[in-house]
Design a protein around this motif. Structure first.
Motif, PDB file in Angstrom:
ATOM      1  N   GLN A 256       7.897  31.982 -38.020  1.00  0.00           N
ATOM      2  CA  GLN A 256       7.225  33.193 -37.573  1.00  0.00           C
ATOM      3  C   GLN A 256       6.611  33.047 -36.190  1.00  0.00           C
ATOM      4  OE1 GLN A 256       7.220  36.137 -39.247  1.00  0.00           O
ATOM      5  NE2 GLN A 256       6.258  37.013 -37.428  1.00  0.00           N
ATOM      6  N   TYR A 257       6.089  31.878 -35.875  1.00  0.00           N
ATOM      7  CA  TYR A 257       5.411  31.732 -34.582  1.00  0.00           C
ATOM      8  C   TYR A 257       6.391  31.882 -33.420  1.00  0.00           C
ATOM      9  CZ  TYR A 257       7.085  26.908 -33.882  1.00  0.00           C
ATOM     10  OH  TYR A 257       7.850  25.802 -33.690  1.00  0.00           O
ATOM     11  N   VAL A 258       7.680  31.541 -33.644  1.00  0.00           N
ATOM     12  CA  VAL A 258       8.684  31.719 -32.601  1.00  0.00           C
ATOM     13  C   VAL A 258       8.963  33.206 -32.387  1.00  0.00           C
ATOM     14  CG1 VAL A 258      11.063  31.221 -31.925  1.00  0.00           C
ATOM     15  CG2 VAL A 258       9.698  29.472 -33.092  1.00  0.00           C
ATOM     16  N   LEU A 259       9.052  33.957 -33.465  1.00  0.00           N
ATOM     17  CA  LEU A 259       9.248  35.404 -33.347  1.00  0.00           C
ATOM     18  C   LEU A 259       8.073  36.053 -32.628  1.00  0.00           C
ATOM     19  CD1 LEU A 259      10.657  36.165 -36.933  1.00  0.00           C
ATOM     20  CD2 LEU A 259      11.935  35.862 -34.796  1.00  0.00           C
ATOM     21  N   THR A 260       6.871  35.568 -32.924  1.00  0.00           N
ATOM     22  CA  THR A 260       5.674  36.102 -32.269  1.00  0.00           C
ATOM     23  C   THR A 260       5.702  35.807 -30.770  1.00  0.00           C
ATOM     24  OG1 THR A 260       4.405  35.788 -34.311  1.00  0.00           O
ATOM     25  CG2 THR A 260       3.167  36.075 -32.267  1.00  0.00           C
ATOM     26  N   ALA A 261       6.102  34.551 -30.412  1.00  0.00           N
ATOM     27  CA  ALA A 261       6.164  34.180 -29.000  1.00  0.00           C
ATOM     28  C   ALA A 261       7.190  35.028 -28.252  1.00  0.00           C
ATOM     29  CB  ALA A 261       6.507  32.697 -28.872  1.00  0.00           C
ATOM     30  N   ARG A 262       8.315  35.295 -28.875  1.00  0.00           N
ATOM     31  CA  ARG A 262       9.322  36.140 -28.240  1.00  0.00           C
ATOM     32  C   ARG A 262       8.843  37.576 -28.109  1.00  0.00           C
ATOM     33  NH1 ARG A 262      14.453  33.704 -31.662  1.00  0.00           N
ATOM     34  NH2 ARG A 262      14.952  31.985 -30.234  1.00  0.00           N
ATOM     35  N   ALA A 263       8.102  38.032 -29.116  1.00  0.00           N
ATOM     36  CA  ALA A 263       7.586  39.405 -29.072  1.00  0.00           C
ATOM     37  C   ALA A 263       6.568  39.580 -27.953  1.00  0.00           C
ATOM     38  CB  ALA A 263       6.959  39.765 -30.416  1.00  0.00           C
ATOM     39  N   LYS A 264       5.910  38.500 -27.564  1.00  0.00           N
ATOM     40  CA  LYS A 264       4.936  38.569 -26.466  1.00  0.00           C
ATOM     41  C   LYS A 264       5.611  38.581 -25.098  1.00  0.00           C
ATOM     42  CE  LYS A 264       1.061  36.336 -28.858  1.00  0.00           C
ATOM     43  NZ  LYS A 264       0.143  35.160 -28.861  1.00  0.00           N
ATOM     44  N   GLY A 265       6.920  38.443 -25.067  1.00  0.00           N
ATOM     45  CA  GLY A 265       7.649  38.514 -23.806  1.00  0.00           C
ATOM     46  C   GLY A 265       7.889  37.190 -23.130  1.00  0.00           C
ATOM     47  N   LEU A 266       7.671  36.066 -23.840  1.00  0.00           N
ATOM     48  CA  LEU A 266       7.924  34.755 -23.243  1.00  0.00           C
ATOM     49  C   LEU A 266       9.420  34.545 -23.073  1.00  0.00           C
ATOM     50  CD1 LEU A 266       5.416  32.491 -25.244  1.00  0.00           C
ATOM     51  CD2 LEU A 266       5.107  33.522 -22.987  1.00  0.00           C
ATOM     52  N   THR A 267       9.783  33.831 -22.032  1.00  0.00           N
ATOM     53  CA  THR A 267      11.193  33.532 -21.792  1.00  0.00           C
ATOM     54  C   THR A 267      11.717  32.581 -22.862  1.00  0.00           C
ATOM     55  OG1 THR A 267      10.687  31.635 -20.371  1.00  0.00           O
ATOM     56  CG2 THR A 267      10.862  33.818 -19.318  1.00  0.00           C
ATOM     57  N   GLU A 268      13.035  32.601 -23.026  1.00  0.00           N
ATOM     58  CA  GLU A 268      13.632  31.733 -24.042  1.00  0.00           C
ATOM     59  C   GLU A 268      13.364  30.262 -23.737  1.00  0.00           C
ATOM     60  OE1 GLU A 268      15.605  31.296 -27.683  1.00  0.00           O
ATOM     61  OE2 GLU A 268      14.845  33.085 -26.631  1.00  0.00           O
ATOM     62  N   ARG A 269      13.394  29.910 -22.471  1.00  0.00           N
ATOM     63  CA  ARG A 269      13.113  28.528 -22.085  1.00  0.00           C
ATOM     64  C   ARG A 269      11.685  28.141 -22.439  1.00  0.00           C
ATOM     65  NH1 ARG A 269      15.528  24.882 -18.790  1.00  0.00           N
ATOM     66  NH2 ARG A 269      14.200  23.308 -17.820  1.00  0.00           N
ATOM     67  N   ARG A 270      10.746  29.065 -22.185  1.00  0.00           N
ATOM     68  CA  ARG A 270       9.333  28.797 -22.509  1.00  0.00           C
ATOM     69  C   ARG A 270       9.140  28.683 -24.011  1.00  0.00           C
ATOM     70  NH1 ARG A 270       4.295  30.153 -20.242  1.00  0.00           N
ATOM     71  NH2 ARG A 270       2.724  29.006 -21.451  1.00  0.00           N
ATOM     72  N   VAL A 271       9.853  29.500 -24.768  1.00  0.00           N
ATOM     73  CA  VAL A 271       9.742  29.429 -26.233  1.00  0.00           C
ATOM     74  C   VAL A 271      10.278  28.091 -26.744  1.00  0.00           C
ATOM     75  CG1 VAL A 271      10.571  30.406 -28.398  1.00  0.00           C
ATOM     76  CG2 VAL A 271       9.835  31.921 -26.552  1.00  0.00           C
ATOM     77  N   LEU A 272      11.450  27.693 -26.223  1.00  0.00           N
ATOM     78  CA  LEU A 272      12.085  26.466 -26.706  1.00  0.00           C
ATOM     79  C   LEU A 272      11.284  25.219 -26.345  1.00  0.00           C
ATOM     80  CD1 LEU A 272      15.901  27.059 -26.054  1.00  0.00           C
ATOM     81  CD2 LEU A 272      14.737  26.903 -28.253  1.00  0.00           C
ATOM     82  N   TYR A 273      10.908  25.104 -25.078  1.00  0.00           N
ATOM     83  CA  TYR A 273      10.293  23.857 -24.618  1.00  0.00           C
ATOM     84  C   TYR A 273       8.770  23.899 -24.614  1.00  0.00           C
ATOM     85  CZ  TYR A 273      15.019  22.667 -23.245  1.00  0.00           C
ATOM     86  OH  TYR A 273      16.364  22.397 -23.266  1.00  0.00           O
ATOM     87  N   GLY A 274       8.197  25.088 -24.718  1.00  0.00           N
ATOM     88  CA  GLY A 274       6.745  25.171 -24.775  1.00  0.00           C
ATOM     89  C   GLY A 274       6.194  25.204 -26.186  1.00  0.00           C
ATOM     90  N   HIS A 275       7.011  25.663 -27.142  1.00  0.00           N
ATOM     91  CA  HIS A 275       6.528  25.797 -28.515  1.00  0.00           C
ATOM     92  C   HIS A 275       7.401  25.041 -29.517  1.00  0.00           C
ATOM     93  CE1 HIS A 275       3.539  28.921 -27.512  1.00  0.00           C
ATOM     94  NE2 HIS A 275       4.430  29.322 -26.619  1.00  0.00           N
TER      95      HIS A 275
END
Length: 364
Positions: A256-275
């Motif tokens: 769920q936290y990945v879906l939330t991060a994407r919903a906030k408009g974070l880039t895919e790279r930021r989602v993958l390597y930041g979270h």
């Protein structure tokens, strides 16, 4: 973290002691010890691996055959009992097992491993001579395996089900199915003068003229010699880590936290390597000590033989065949100590990657 590290270091002592006790007890029960080995050599027998396990051939010598009476050593008939006792004293078997073990552990605290029974050299010198070979193989193989497997596993997770995922999985399965030593033979045939090209040297860690070369040429010569052994181990060893990385990332991507991060408009790279990366890497980091120890001391044994690399794996194997107890126990001691220290490093890396993990509170 410091308190946990200190506690773990203190636990290394009883753990190491228990491992040495168990292996010492097993060795005492095994037939064909160093005294039998020397008896067979003195009788001029060609001792094969099978004969070593059985403790010699048991044949008698001509001459004073009845002088020794009954002996607890196979093949000792015909030898003077005083000579047998001298052999026992030479190898330390005139003392009770408990006394021998305590004396051995006392010496091992200062890394005094004694002398080899059959090589006529100090064990610590033998280990020092062989260690650079094994460390070179283990370190570079582990490093390259991680550098290849982690990005590949992440890409396979991101493109799960795509053509790239399917064909790369096929390559991985082939690499996993074929043993490293078969890849080594194939590389020799193709690139080391076997049948086709002669690009790489066939044996040794460095060339014969390595000592007289300038430093840039020494480095180049070193990598030139280890290229094929490392390639053989990497090809056969990256499959498990790649699939582990992929599965860890797939498991985290669907949370769920990945879906939330994407919903906030974070880039895919930021989602993958930041979270995702921090959480997914925990299992991968956990496998590092086992991977390094496996490659360093066991996985490279056949590679050392094929490429004539005289490392610790080959040394330990020959010591086990020859019942060279000082080398056997010294290599076991060093291997276990390195493994326990790497496990501690792995746990501390856990805590650095994810500060939420606190082994101290969990009773580490």
């Amino acid at each position: 973290m410091i308190a946990y590290a200190i506690r773990r270091i203190l636990l290394i002592v009883p753990t190491l002691f228990a491992i040495m006790v168990i292996n010492f007890a097993i060795i005492q029960a095994a037939p064909g010890g160093p005294v039998e080995q020397m008896i067979s050599r003195l009788k001029g027998n060609n001792v094969s691996a099978t004969q070593r396990v059985s403790g010699g051939t048991g044949e008698t010598m001509s001459g004073n055959a009845a002088s020794s009476g009954q002996s607890r050593y196979r093949g000792a008939r015909g030898l003077d009992p005083a000579f047998i006792k001298e052999l026992e004293h030479q190898y330390g078997f005139d003392k009770p097992p408990l006394e021998r073990f305590l004396l051995m552990m006392k010496n091992y605290l200062t890394f005094d491993f004694g002398n080899s029974f059959f090589r006529d050299r100090r064990v610590v010198d033998l280990i020092r001579d062989k260690l650079p070979v094994s460390i070179s193989i283990g370190l570079w193989t582990t490093l390259i395996t991680y550098l290849v497997s982690i990005p590949l596993g992440i890409r396979k997770a991101v493109r799960d089900g795509s053509r790239f995922d399917v064909w790369s999985s096929g390559v991985i399965i082939v690499g996993y199915a074929v043993p490293s030593f078969l890849f080594a033979v194939l590389l020799i045939v193709l690139f080391a003068g076997g049948s086709y090209l002669k690009i790489f040297p066939l044996r040794g860690l460095v060339g014969d003229d390595w000592a007289v070369l300038p430093w840039p040429m020494r480095i180049a010569d070193y990598f030139w010699h280890i290229a094929l052994p490392i390639a053989a181990l990497v090809i056969g060893g990256f499959a498990t880590l790649t699939m582990l990385t992929k599965n860890c990332f797939l498991d985290e991507i669907n949370k769920q936290y990945v879906l939330t991060a994407r919903a906030k408009g974070l880039t895919e790279r930021r989602v993958l390597y930041g979270h995702v990366f921090r959480n997914a890497m925990l299992l991968v980091v956990a496998g590092f000590p086992a991977a390094f120890i496996g490659i360093l001391f066991t996985g490279s044994l056949l590679i050392e033989v094929i490429f004539s690399l005289d490392g610790l794996g080959l040394l330990g194997f020959e010591a086990a065949i020859n019942r060279d107890y000082p080398i056997m126990f010294a290599t076991l001691y060093v291997f276990t100590l390195i493994g326990l220290l790497l496990k501690l490093v792995s746990d501390l890396t856990y805590m650095l990657i994810d500060p939420r993990i606190d082994f101290a509170r969990r009773g580490g």
